[in-house]
Design an enzyme around this catalytic site. Structure first.
Site, PDB file in Angstrom:
ATOM      1  N   GLU A  81       0.780  -1.234   0.000  1.00 49.90           N
ATOM      2  CA  GLU A  81       0.000   0.000   0.000  1.00 49.90           C
ATOM      3  C   GLU A  81       0.815   1.289   0.000  1.00 49.90           C
ATOM      4  O   GLU A  81       0.516   2.215   0.755  1.00 49.90           O
ATOM      5  CB  GLU A  81      -0.968   0.003   1.202  1.00 49.90           C
ATOM      6  CG  GLU A  81      -2.019  -1.070   1.087  1.00 49.90           C
ATOM      7  CD  GLU A  81      -3.043  -1.001   2.213  1.00 49.90           C
ATOM      8  OE1 GLU A  81      -4.213  -1.324   1.947  1.00 49.90           O
ATOM      9  OE2 GLU A  81      -2.693  -0.646   3.353  1.00 49.90           O
ATOM     10  N   ASN A  82       1.829   1.353  -0.812  1.00 46.88           N
ATOM     11  CA  ASN A  82       2.444   2.651  -1.080  1.00 46.88           C
ATOM     12  C   ASN A  82       1.605   3.322  -2.150  1.00 46.88           C
ATOM     13  O   ASN A  82       1.534   2.840  -3.279  1.00 46.88           O
ATOM     14  CB  ASN A  82       3.883   2.454  -1.558  1.00 46.88           C
ATOM     15  CG  ASN A  82       4.481   3.754  -2.075  1.00 46.88           C
ATOM     16  OD1 ASN A  82       3.990   4.848  -1.769  1.00 46.88           O
ATOM     17  ND2 ASN A  82       5.523   3.620  -2.872  1.00 46.88           N
TER      18      ASN A  82
END
Lengths: 725, 725
Positions: free
Chosen positions: B330-331
């Site tokens: 989840e960057n």
């Protein structure tokens, strides 16, 4: 230190029956009636005056610490807000505000003693208006006490949470308000100690007394003599790091930690590694049973004092408190009498007898303690004319020994009457006053009575059950030691005790939480929900047998026997029995005709008990030891409640059964109520006996005033031990 | 690593309704029927065969350890006996006996891996005859697993406690059976971890995955970079001593401890003390909200790798396990896109895009880990052709990503479908198989699927509620990962789950114990016992809203908001709703005429709900935030159950109401069931909708076969999302 007064079971049970209903009439009411009936505070503050209005507690709540501030105070404020957050589900994390604008302004004048101390000023003043709460205290500990009061004042109405407008000036009546926990007989690990410290802080107790050594275990790490714990503890002892952790946890809550090393008796665990120090040759093993045993240290052996100097010197460093408790109780003299060398020593030194030798030993120990900067405290038996006058006497024998010590110039604390291990009801402990109104001590002598301690001896408790044996009853003792003498309304105490019980569970004590699990486990995996509910109903109306009876009924129990049985599930002070006694008293003894609604309530309750008893009676029995006597007690409950139902029918029909009926029923109640191997008793019995008597004697009711009728019934129901009304 | 699949609330709820009753018919039964219906074992062993006869467990019980022996095995035996003692109230402390004479003979061939390891042999064989139990295992960990099975076999009959005669050969289907606990979002102290390790051991889980860093907290002590925890944790982190304590506690139970340090995203807590390492200039503060945030480390900065080398080297020393989890999920790319230097770096190094840069970063980290002797594990996003082949892929996105990794030669574990924080019912997780029968992977690819992990993300859990969110549902996941694929009978799983729940509470987990306290606290001090009971009844039939809905209904909640509300009291998998669905299904869809006794049971249940709902609806409302929506949900429950009562009357009268009646009632159920600010939903709704539909359509019942009638009703009751049957 354990007393063995005669069993007063039936007397006590009858007294309980009387107490609930009449307490509010009979017991002196506090001077200011607002002190108790209008709030849930426990202990009741010294002075309290409510005003109209409420201070709202919302997410805008802010705290300002003016005056003195330190890490201990900050941590206490943070804990307090944490507990409010849990109760309110409100975010209470506004940054600190300026004093004038804060919802709660704390004004603390100084740190007080850096180490919690006997002469700490614990006073505080709390003013709550509709605009602001102000807490003022001369010391941080005073502020901590005030924070606990503030926490208890939080209430809720239709508009949300609030604090009532109130003015409180408070300080303790006694400066020594303790809880002793015996970690020797059944090991109690650090989690148990910590959660009980949280409970103590909640009701403003200020001394944790750790009974660290006894015949059954040596529970503290010595670095100078590690053989003591390594041979004497089965590996269950507090490391010195854990002791420091406990002391820090206690200090954060303004609580002293007083260690006890029981000498020269109760010392089997010492002589496992040092048989040469015993008064007769060894070898010795850790004691696994309960009672008073022979092994006692030999006071004529100089090497004993060298070891004690090492060990007590080390403990004096470890424990910062001014006092060290050296026990001193229950040396039965068997070993000293049997050792000719010791008897010769007594004669040579002109010590008269064993008591003289004990006093001589205490002087030696006292000198060692003094050398290490500590004050000696010991149980009753240490009292002797030769004892230094700064010693403190811990009375387990009774108020007379405490008064006698005070007259001789000694300070003292009371534990007689606070033996919570004997599972008596809270009301008894509550009315037990270290300095009753009838005291004949002079003012100066009275000052020497420092307070008291609840004592949790651990023959019959494990980490699973110890919380339910300490709490909530110890909260009633805490109130006795903090609040004014006149605060002694039993009914109101029980009302507030129910609230404080919830707070104690919230603080992490596990009495009620463990309870459900224990009942379900006892019922077994194959039990239906109805079975479990029936067993719970049974458990709710029984109590463990009192005093030292359990040992007689379960003579094979030793240290390693599991304590997961009916008596362990049962609570010491059955609320169901107390409520039933109140209902029966109200029904029978109020003026006018019998109230049909009240009768219906009693009959309904008897029906529930009867059904539960019958269901439990059908539990599988056979040879499963945990179940045998449970089924028996189920049958007993079914039988009792059936007798009660008969009595109620007779009362409602207006036709009195004959005397023979009454006699057989009373005998049946009496016999069926005798405790069996499960070691529980039925505190509802006196109420049932009153119902039976009332049914048989109902024709006299009209002719007698309520009080006289009551006297009449009691004389028949309890001929051998007429209970006080 | 959090997925956000679409909400399937109504679909799921309908599915639950169907599952209870039909599961035993629909789900495949295990090959040997004795494996499940005749005992309470969870997880079900690989092979089990019962014989007639019982081995009695009495106070004469003895244990002999032949073959290999060590302190870990001894401690496990001692813990096992301790737990039996609690359950049986028997003294089980006989000294060890010779192998031939012992009640339990343990024969262990060797220590196995000194540090719990992925390739540990966990197999064991257990033979119980009427004379002796024999436990054989190649390793100590195998023996530990066998001891847990033995503990679960203990039963009771009228003659006392016993073990059934049985022959078991057992080993796990998957070698990685984990529980992840997120200690970053809501801090979970060491007590929470330890009691959950006890729970894990009970159901044979073998990996504790600690999610130690995230935007909301940096929860481990670094000695090389103490600024990380001192600025990033609010003081709530594990010291290195505590980590060692956790690892030792886990090792004693044969459990690996895999640490996770989430990189390069989810890294706000890193850059509080190191803003220079973020991809955009700071300053940064610990994140207090939930979601996916922008701060991400800058992979182009060489100083980052120096810090990671220090820190990961230190952690590699601290954690003995072969794997270190580096997160990687989840960057969102916002910071990388906004930094021209980073975009230039991507171009200069021919990395294509942010994903290429992420892969480049992972290679660097992987090299650092390899240098310190560790294997990299990371969430789905780390999968990239450049990733070294010994890395392990942790799938949160779904079985497809896991299969894809296996095809590319990577080992992987599954967490998709095991997101216990999303509060789905146990049945869903239970039927979620890392390698379903329909898999198209080759045998070799299948070997790369190592197992799975339940993931306890902690946005919505505190130490008070975390146990009830992890357990008992995780026991169902543990069975999926240990037992043969064919073991998937949902009804039998729920039967055994109820038993294992009791065992988990006995082992120290607090789900149920905390529950009563929470309900009582929510009801408030002024609540009567009847009020509390009514609230409990309401709590029993609601569930927290599923997936990520709670954040939408309670948008203001941040890290410091108390979680002591209705949704926190509600359990994820309502047994009351499940039982009601079973009753309704049985009543409506069995052949023959409607059963009046069954109807009476349903009507009685609806009456209890109606009364409880009406009582709760009258709770004080006003502005108290914790109470507002509780009263609303009380009214809803009263309303639902009244509709159900109408439907039952119509069914019993034989007169179908008109379609208009049905439509208005279905709309009413649908609208009143929409979750409000309390964030709970009513899993009883589908059953009530079926009752309403059946009442209106009852004339068709006679004309249709039961199955067809059921299809007909479902099509009307659930037109938009026909649930699977």
């Amino acid at each position: 230190m354990e007393n063995s007064r005669p069993c007063l079971r039936r007397l006590r049970m009858a007294a309980v029956t009387a107490i609930g209903f009449f307490a509010s009439i009979l017991a002196a009411r506090p001077a200011d009636s607002a002190t108790s009936m209008d709030n849930d505070l426990m202990p009741v503050p010294a002075q309290i005056r409510f005003s109209p209005g409420r201070l709202r507690v919302t997410e805008g709540f802010t705290v300002a610490v003016g005056g003195y501030d330190d890490a201990r105070l900050q941590a206490a404020v943070s804990r307090a807000l944490g507990r409010w957050k849990e109760r309110t589900a409100l975010r209470l994390d506004r940054p600190a505000a300026a004093n004038a604008a804060a919802t709660l302004a704390i004004d603390c004048r100084g740190p007080g003693h850096v180490t919690p101390s006997l002469d700490e000023d614990e006073s505080y003043a709390l003013e709550i208006t509709t605009r602001q709460a102000t807490l003022r205290a001369p010391t941080v500990v005073g502020a901590l006490r005030g924070l606990e009061t503030l926490l208890q004042l939080l209430s809720r109405d239709a508009d949300g949470f609030f604090l009532p407008a109130v003015s409180i000036r408070d300080q303790p009546r006694f400066s020594w308000r303790g809880l002793m926990i015996d970690v020797a007989r059944h090991w109690q690990p650090i989690e148990v100690i910590k959660r009980n410290l949280d409970g103590m802080a909640l009701v403003k107790l200020n001394v944790l007394h750790l009974h660290l050594t006894d015949d059954q275990g040596f529970r503290v790490e010595s670095r100078t003599h590690p053989e003591l714990q390594s041979s004497g503890s089965d590996g269950h002892y507090f490391t010195q790091n854990q002791i420091r952790e406990i002391i820090a946890y206690a200090k954060a809550r303004g609580i002293r930690v007083v260690p006890e090393f029981d000498l020269p008796g109760h010392a089997t665990s010492w002589v496992v590694s040092h048989p040469e120090l015993a008064s007769l040759p060894g070898p010795y093993a850790i004691e696994r049973r309960w009672g008073v045993f022979n092994p006692v240290l030999d006071p004529t052996d100089e090497s004993l004092y060298r070891l004690l100097d090492d060990f007590l010197g080390e403990m004096a460093q470890l424990f910062p408190d001014a006092c060290i408790h050296i026990g001193g109780d229950e040396n039965n003299g068997v070993q000293w009498n049997a050792n000719p060398h010791i008897q010769a020593f007594i004669r040579e030194h002109g010590l008269n007898d064993n008591a003289g030798l004990h006093a001589w030993f205490n002087r030696r120990v006292s000198a060692i303690l003094a050398h290490h900067g500590k004050t000696l405290i010991g149980w009753d038996e240490v009292l002797h004319p030769d004892l230094p006058k700064d010693a403190i006497i811990h009375s387990w024998r009774g108020p007379e020994s405490l008064a006698s010590a005070a007259r001789q110039g000694y300070r003292g604390i009371l534990s007689n009457g606070y033996y919570i291990d004997l599972v008596h009801p809270a009301s008894e402990h509550y009315l037990n006053d270290p300095l009753p109104a009838t005291t004949t001590l002079t003012i100066e002598e009275q000052r020497r009575v420092l307070g008291g301690e609840a004592t949790m001896w651990s023959e019959w408790v494990t980490p699973e059950t110890v919380d339910s044996r300490i709490w909530p009853r110890t909260a009633a003792i805490a109130e006795r030691l903090w609040s004014p003498r006149e605060v002694r309304a039993v009914e109101d105490m029980y009302r507030r005790l129910a609230v404080v019980s919830v707070r104690l569970e919230e603080a992490g004590l596990g009495g009620e939480r463990h309870h459900d699990l224990m009942v379900a486990r006892l019922a077994g995996d194959r039990a239906t929900p109805d079975d479990v509910q029936a067993l719970r109903t049974l458990v709710d109306v029984v109590e463990p047998v009192k005093d030292y009876h359990r040992g007689g009924l379960q003579p094979d129990v030793v240290q390693s026997t599991p304590l997961t049985n009916l008596a362990d599930c049962a609570r010491p002070d059955s609320a169901a029995a107390r409520n039933f006694a109140e209902s029966v008293n109200r029904f029978l003894f109020q003026p006018g005709t019998l109230d049909r609604d009240q009768a219906a309530g009693i009959i309904r309750q008897l029906g529930v008990w009867n059904a539960a008893g019958r269901r439990v009676a059908a539990f599988p029995a056979g040879t499963a030891p945990t179940l045998n006597d449970i089924a028996h007690n189920g049958r007993a409950l079914a039988d009792f409640s059936a007798v009660g139902q008969e009595a109620m029918q007779a009362l409602l029909s207006g036709h009195a059964p004959d005397e023979q009926w009454m006699k057989t029923r009373l005998v049946r109640l009496h016999q069926a109520g005798e405790p069996g191997p499960a070691a529980v008793e039925f505190p509802i019995l006196p109420s049932l006996e009153l119902l039976v008597t009332a049914a048989a004697e109902q024709e006299k009711r009209g002719a007698l005033a309520p009080d006289a009728w009551q006297q009449h019934l009691r004389a028949i129901a309890f001929p051998s031990a007429p209970p006080p009304i």
